[in-house]
Design an enzyme around this catalytic site. Structure first.
Site, mmCIF file in Angstrom:
data_model
loop_
_atom_site.group_PDB
_atom_site.id
_atom_site.type_symbol
_atom_site.label_atom_id
_atom_site.label_comp_id
_atom_site.label_asym_id
_atom_site.label_seq_id
_atom_site.Cartn_x
_atom_site.Cartn_y
_atom_site.Cartn_z
ATOM 1 N N ASP A 1 9.122 -37.605 39.409
ATOM 2 C CA ASP A 1 10.575 -37.672 39.475
ATOM 3 C C ASP A 1 10.976 -39.147 39.420
ATOM 4 O O ASP A 1 10.150 -40.038 39.628
ATOM 5 C CB ASP A 1 11.053 -37.014 40.772
ATOM 6 C CG ASP A 1 12.564 -36.895 40.836
ATOM 7 O OD1 ASP A 1 13.188 -36.657 39.786
ATOM 8 O OD2 ASP A 1 13.121 -37.053 41.935
ATOM 9 N N ASP B 1 14.619 -40.673 40.519
ATOM 10 C CA ASP B 1 15.411 -41.097 41.670
ATOM 11 C C ASP B 1 14.743 -40.661 42.977
ATOM 12 O O ASP B 1 14.372 -39.501 43.141
ATOM 13 C CB ASP B 1 16.824 -40.508 41.597
ATOM 14 C CG ASP B 1 17.606 -41.069 40.417
ATOM 15 O OD1 ASP B 1 17.708 -42.298 40.305
ATOM 16 O OD2 ASP B 1 18.101 -40.269 39.603
#
Length: 268
Positions: free
Chosen positions: A17, A19
């Protein structure tokens, strides 16, 4: 760390991922640049994933560079790209009414879709900074008339400097209430996004790991796609939250800097 047959030493490909794992508020998190460099130097195939459908991969590369992370365009995979791939398989050369920004419209264009509000096959809802009531009304009418309803991701809110903003999931709920039609959601936690990502880098689930900061999207989707899962505590999920879920990650680290130490030390 849980005892299991596969270990991080077996990992040949990585999904991560963005953020809360690599960046926070446009600043690289500790160890993120070094981890990207480590993967590059050791020849690991990897993709940076994001449920955000606003930006093109070129835009995201620029934003990541500004935060101090050098990630090539081809190593970035968004929910917009996953949605375009899904729709291309479902209905090649189809027609779509789109609520979203350049990331989504560009991906659909490149997938061969015609973007129109005249008799579309699909209504595709993605992220945008300014949801138009007029566009939402049009989407409701088109779906009621038979267009199929697709959303890029289920996130109900998104961050801004002033606080949370309503996001795709919240607007989708409004449309669902008005039409009594639930959308098909392509992005995380749908493991389909992970399978598309695996195909993109010619990876196998047995030798791939997913790094995320959210139990309810990254970790559950990684688990359902058959990947090893790595939870870091630099984003949404806190250590005390993990016990509230009926599943667990394979590994937990304070952040990617601790993960990198483990990889370099061969401790896994």
């Amino acid at each position: 760390m849980a005892a299991h047959e596969r270990t991080l030493a077996d990992v040949e490909c990585w999904l991560t991922d963005m953020d809360g794992v690599l960046v926070h508020e446009n600043h690289a998190l500790d160890g993120a640049a070094e981890l990207i460099r480590h993967w590059t130097e050791t020849g690991k195939r990897f993709l940076v994933l994001t449920n955000n459908s606003i930006y093109t991969t070129r835009d995201l590369r620029f934003r990541l560079l500004a935060s101090g992370l050098d990630v090539p365009e081809e190593n970035i995979f968004t929910s917009a790209l996953a949605t375009a791939e899904f729709l291309k398989r479902q209905h090649p050369g189809g027609r779509a009414f789109v609520i979203g920004e350049a990331g989504l419209t560009t991906a659909l264009h490149e997938a061969g879709f015609i973007l129109t509000d005249t008799d579309p096959d699909y209504v595709v809802l993605g992220e945008t900074r300014t949801y138009s009531f007029e566009a939402i009304t049009k989407a409701i009418r088109l779906i009621s008339a038979g267009a199929r309803f697709i959303t890029t991701n289920p996130d109900a809110t998104g961050p801004s400097k002033e606080g949370d903003l309503p996001a795709t999931g919240a607007v989708a709920s409004l449309i669902t209430t008005a039409t009594n039609r639930d959308p098909y959601v392509v992005g995380k936690p749908n493991p389909m996004m992970f399978r598309s990502a695996l195909n993109r880098i010619d990876a196998h689930s047995e030798t791939t790991a997913m790094i995320g900061d959210r139990m309810d999207t990254d970790i559950v989707a990684g688990m359902e796609a058959g990947l090893q899962t790595v939870l870091v505590y630099t984003g949404i999920t806190r250590p005390e939250d993990v016990t509230t879920f009926p599943f667990r990650p394979d590994y937990e680290f304070s952040g990617v800097s601790e993960l990198l130490e483990s990889l370099r030390g061969g401790e896994a």
